[in-house]
Design a protein around this motif. Sequence first.
Motif, short mmCIF file in Angstrom:
data_model
loop_
_atom_site.label_atom_id
_atom_site.label_comp_id
_atom_site.label_asym_id
_atom_site.label_seq_id
_atom_site.Cartn_x
_atom_site.Cartn_y
_atom_site.Cartn_z
N PHE A 190 8.88 26.20 -19.11
CA PHE A 190 8.31 25.63 -20.33
C PHE A 190 9.37 25.52 -21.42
O PHE A 190 9.49 24.48 -22.08
CB PHE A 190 7.15 26.48 -20.83
CG PHE A 190 6.43 25.89 -22.01
CD1 PHE A 190 5.38 25.01 -21.83
CD2 PHE A 190 6.82 26.20 -23.30
CE1 PHE A 190 4.73 24.43 -22.92
CE2 PHE A 190 6.18 25.64 -24.39
CZ PHE A 190 5.12 24.76 -24.20
N LEU A 191 10.17 26.55 -21.59
CA LEU A 191 11.21 26.52 -22.62
C LEU A 191 12.27 25.48 -22.29
O LEU A 191 12.80 24.81 -23.19
CB LEU A 191 11.84 27.91 -22.77
CG LEU A 191 10.89 29.02 -23.26
CD1 LEU A 191 11.64 30.34 -23.37
CD2 LEU A 191 10.24 28.64 -24.58
N GLN A 192 12.59 25.32 -21.02
CA GLN A 192 13.51 24.27 -20.63
C GLN A 192 12.94 22.89 -20.97
O GLN A 192 13.69 21.98 -21.37
CB GLN A 192 13.81 24.36 -19.13
CG GLN A 192 14.67 25.55 -18.74
CD GLN A 192 14.69 25.80 -17.24
OE1 GLN A 192 14.15 25.01 -16.46
NE2 GLN A 192 15.28 26.93 -16.84
N SER A 193 11.63 22.74 -20.85
CA SER A 193 10.99 21.47 -21.21
C SER A 193 11.17 21.16 -22.69
O SER A 193 11.36 20.01 -23.08
CB SER A 193 9.49 21.51 -20.87
OG SER A 193 9.29 21.62 -19.48
N LEU A 194 11.13 22.20 -23.53
CA LEU A 194 11.34 21.98 -24.96
C LEU A 194 12.76 21.51 -25.23
O LEU A 194 12.98 20.65 -26.11
CB LEU A 194 11.05 23.27 -25.73
CG LEU A 194 9.61 23.79 -25.68
CD1 LEU A 194 9.48 25.02 -26.56
CD2 LEU A 194 8.62 22.72 -26.10
N ASP A 195 13.72 22.03 -24.50
CA ASP A 195 15.10 21.57 -24.66
C ASP A 195 15.26 20.13 -24.19
O ASP A 195 16.00 19.34 -24.78
CB ASP A 195 16.06 22.49 -23.91
CG ASP A 195 16.18 23.87 -24.55
OD1 ASP A 195 16.02 23.96 -25.78
OD2 ASP A 195 16.42 24.86 -23.83
N VAL A 196 14.56 19.78 -23.11
CA VAL A 196 14.57 18.39 -22.63
C VAL A 196 13.99 17.46 -23.70
O VAL A 196 14.54 16.38 -23.98
CB VAL A 196 13.80 18.27 -21.31
CG1 VAL A 196 13.57 16.80 -20.95
CG2 VAL A 196 14.54 18.98 -20.18
N LEU A 197 12.89 17.87 -24.31
CA LEU A 197 12.27 17.05 -25.36
C LEU A 197 13.21 16.83 -26.53
O LEU A 197 13.24 15.75 -27.11
CB LEU A 197 10.99 17.73 -25.87
CG LEU A 197 9.74 17.62 -25.02
CD1 LEU A 197 8.59 18.30 -25.73
CD2 LEU A 197 9.41 16.18 -24.72
N ALA A 198 13.96 17.87 -26.89
CA ALA A 198 14.87 17.73 -28.02
C ALA A 198 15.90 16.64 -27.77
O ALA A 198 16.29 15.91 -28.69
CB ALA A 198 15.57 19.06 -28.29
N GLY A 199 16.33 16.49 -26.51
CA GLY A 199 17.27 15.43 -26.18
C GLY A 199 16.62 14.07 -26.10
O GLY A 199 17.21 13.06 -26.53
N ALA A 200 15.38 14.02 -25.60
CA ALA A 200 14.69 12.74 -25.43
C ALA A 200 14.05 12.24 -26.71
O ALA A 200 13.94 11.02 -26.92
CB ALA A 200 13.63 12.87 -24.35
N LEU A 201 13.63 13.17 -27.59
CA LEU A 201 12.94 12.80 -28.83
C LEU A 201 13.62 13.50 -30.00
O LEU A 201 13.09 14.46 -30.59
CB LEU A 201 11.46 13.21 -28.75
CG LEU A 201 10.66 12.66 -27.57
CD1 LEU A 201 9.28 13.30 -27.51
CD2 LEU A 201 10.54 11.15 -27.66
N PRO A 202 14.81 13.07 -30.38
CA PRO A 202 15.61 13.79 -31.38
C PRO A 202 14.99 13.84 -32.76
O PRO A 202 15.35 14.71 -33.56
CB PRO A 202 16.94 13.03 -31.38
CG PRO A 202 16.61 11.67 -30.87
CD PRO A 202 15.51 11.88 -29.87
#
Length: 282
Positions: A190-202
């Motif tokens: 789940f936390l990795q997903s938040l990091d992915v979101l930060a890159g995809a939705l800056p």
Amino acid sequence: MTGPPPAIDMRGVGVWRVQPGGARAVLLHAIDWLVRPGERWAVIGANGAGKTTLLRIASAESFPSEGEARVLGGRFGRVDMRALRARVGHVDATSAGAFRPRLTARQVALTGAVGTIVFQPRSVRPAHLERADDLLGLLGCASLAHRRFSDLSRGERQRVLLARALMNSPSLLLLDEPTEGLDLPGRERFLQSLDVLAGALPELATVQVSHHLEDLARGTGHALLLRDGRTVAMGPTSESLTEETLSRCFDTPVRLASIDGRLMAVLAAESPSRESGAPQGA
């Protein structure tokens, strides 16, 4: 040309409840808080510190008793609160149980398009299907799309709910202890997903409420620490998350450790004489 407004702008915000007899129970006191687009915040504090009350204001679900609050540029008292709430994504630790057991993961994600927990097939448009599939893929849930939501692990459900919260392309995402009760692999994915979101939705502003530093995503850049409804510390994590501020926040000596860029807090060890109950110098 001006940029987008702050995601959250609170000035002198206070909240109280009137108790029997007329006394006031103060839940928040004089909170000043500014969250800009793209920032990733943590709100830290013990039970009863005021975290939930603060999040209810940030989600446009309740008004402060005093002070001024703006969310995504909308000033409370001068904006349609229902329309404002539709622009805020929300994930918590308990809502997974609200969905009908036979819904698939994809159908649960699609309910976010209409802001209801009931799947409404007639309201689903091709764009909704594409959006849901894209988000499930982004969050590593593509293979779960056609599985029953109730058959997923708790961690998998939380990632599907994260996709659901993003269906309407919110500008602000609020995470209320989203990893509570997850096992270690579920929490880390789940936390990795938040990091992915930060890159995809800056430009997406994110606020995560937690009791534990190890539950925060690696890219969390700012923190607000609360104790008894008051601000203990606020700002970049390098300045706000220290042993001194955390010790004040939890009213007990705290030691900090860092592993691969992630912080962990533990209670400071007491001296052997105190642990054994022996007097000093014995």
